[in-house]
Design a protein around this motif. Sequence first.
Motif, mmCIF file in Angstrom:
data_model
loop_
_atom_site.group_PDB
_atom_site.id
_atom_site.type_symbol
_atom_site.label_atom_id
_atom_site.label_comp_id
_atom_site.label_asym_id
_atom_site.label_seq_id
_atom_site.Cartn_x
_atom_site.Cartn_y
_atom_site.Cartn_z
ATOM 1 N N ASP A 185 -10.709 -9.355 0.564
ATOM 2 C CA ASP A 185 -10.907 -8.816 1.918
ATOM 3 C C ASP A 185 -12.381 -8.669 2.306
ATOM 4 N N GLY A 236 -3.857 -2.249 -1.050
ATOM 5 C CA GLY A 236 -4.396 -0.905 -1.253
ATOM 6 C C GLY A 236 -5.903 -0.821 -1.344
ATOM 7 N N ALA A 237 -6.609 -1.962 -1.237
ATOM 8 C CA ALA A 237 -8.068 -1.897 -1.345
ATOM 9 C C ALA A 237 -8.657 -1.105 -0.175
ATOM 10 N N ILE A 238 -8.178 -1.410 1.013
ATOM 11 C CA ILE A 238 -8.762 -0.754 2.195
ATOM 12 C C ILE A 238 -8.371 0.736 2.220
ATOM 13 N N THR A 286 -1.416 -6.886 -5.486
ATOM 14 C CA THR A 286 -1.482 -5.501 -5.023
ATOM 15 C C THR A 286 -2.236 -5.375 -3.721
ATOM 16 N N ASN A 293 -5.458 -9.751 -5.348
ATOM 17 C CA ASN A 293 -5.482 -9.257 -3.961
ATOM 18 C C ASN A 293 -6.204 -10.296 -3.122
ATOM 19 N N GLU A 294 -6.096 -10.151 -1.831
ATOM 20 C CA GLU A 294 -6.920 -11.004 -0.976
ATOM 21 C C GLU A 294 -8.364 -10.523 -1.101
ATOM 22 N N ASN A 354 -0.422 -9.422 2.512
ATOM 23 C CA ASN A 354 -0.159 -9.708 1.100
ATOM 24 C C ASN A 354 1.225 -10.295 0.824
ATOM 25 N N SER A 406 0.833 -1.222 0.000
ATOM 26 C CA SER A 406 0.000 0.000 0.000
ATOM 27 C C SER A 406 0.860 1.262 0.000
HETATM 28 N N1 GLU Z 1 -5.417 -6.839 1.181
HETATM 29 C C1 GLU Z 1 -5.169 -5.605 1.893
HETATM 30 C C2 GLU Z 1 -5.678 -4.416 1.063
HETATM 31 O O1 GLU Z 1 -5.787 -4.507 -0.131
HETATM 32 C C3 GLU Z 1 -3.697 -5.374 2.156
HETATM 33 C C4 GLU Z 1 -3.012 -6.371 3.030
HETATM 34 C C5 GLU Z 1 -1.503 -6.101 3.077
HETATM 35 O O2 GLU Z 1 -1.056 -5.062 2.603
HETATM 36 O O3 GLU Z 1 -0.756 -6.928 3.582
HETATM 37 O O4 GLU Z 1 -5.941 -3.368 1.629
#
Ligand code: GLU
Length: 368
Positions: A142, A56-58, A54, A139-140, A154, A19
């Motif tokens: 989430d 950065g989703a949250i 990647t 991405n996960e 990640n 992120s």
């Molecule tokens: N999957 C989370 C997101 O996209 C990030 C997890 C991480 O940066 O380790 O916000």
Amino acid sequence: MKRSDFFRRTKRIVVKIGSSSITESGTISSLKISKFASDIAELKKMGYEVAVVTSGAISSGAGVLKLSRNNLTIPEKQAFAAVGQAVLMNEYRKCFEKLGYNIGQILLTEDDMRSRKRFLNARNAMDSLFKLNVIPVINENDTVTVSEIKFGDNDTLSAHVFNLIEADLLILLSDIDGFYHELTDPEPVYEIFKITDDIRRRAGGAGTSHGTGGMYTKVNAAEMIMRFGGMMIVADGREPGILSKIMSGERKGTLFAGEIIKINERKKWISMRKTRGSVRIDDGAVTALLNGKKSLLATGIIDIQGKFDMGDIIDITDKDKKIIAKGIVNYKSEEMFIIKGKKTAEIKSLLNGQFFDEVINRDDMIIL
Ligand code: GLU
């Protein structure tokens, strides 16, 4: 050995970006993503197949909603990720489109990898994307994951993706230019061939305040992929053109490289799975597993921990609780309490119903 010598047989690369490398004052930076995308495009031009992991989703969701990402409840984080993931992907789509590439979104959970069949389905989907020359952006998931089915961070997710697509190299881009023995050292360590306890401790160890992007998760990811001869690099995502520099053989970041070991694919998959519990075994059973290449029988089991079902993957530990192996268990935990320490011949009368000779068959087990 020169850096470029390590990459001689490298074809498939997973690049993970944190992120911090794609946000600016808490929101997604189009400029940073476009620079990163150009660097990925350079790797494509060099002939590599590349998958992007990647974060950065949250953060992105927080930016869109104009709310802070601190102190969120789990459902709030899930909601932020739902909003942010769409925006994040749109940024990637715009940037890669300008460079002439299509992208494909893949959202994974640890649960998707638990069944070997679903794991292979995901692998086939990724293979098709590569054949279509599409860049997978992963991405996960989430929005639907809670702690039990989470990769958690990640760095860990990237190690799983590396295994899923049978990649040759994982590059973790972060806001640090490598692994340091001492933070006061002028340069990071150039190469690491084995993760020692010392390295683990220097990386922060479990239980310190390192966040999801800390060095600890990176070292863990390195350990996961080095076990089968994989390579990983931790490098500074803020440095312009870092990926093309690395692949041109420049001495950038820390390279982690494991010794190549031939291992059956299914056992590799077992080794990567989260476990649901563990059994502690006596010295005789440890010897039978390590030296005799035997299956695990009920008679050698001292203790059972956790709640698991038949077919789950569990850890096998020695008397001192050191994990020595992992495998697919043939009995659920409640049954294990009844049969522990018992001879195989006694199991039938103790349990009404299904009966296996082994608690964990040798073919379903990996020694760690
Ligand atoms: N999957 C989370 C997101 O996209 C990030 C997890 C991480 O940066 O380790 O916000």
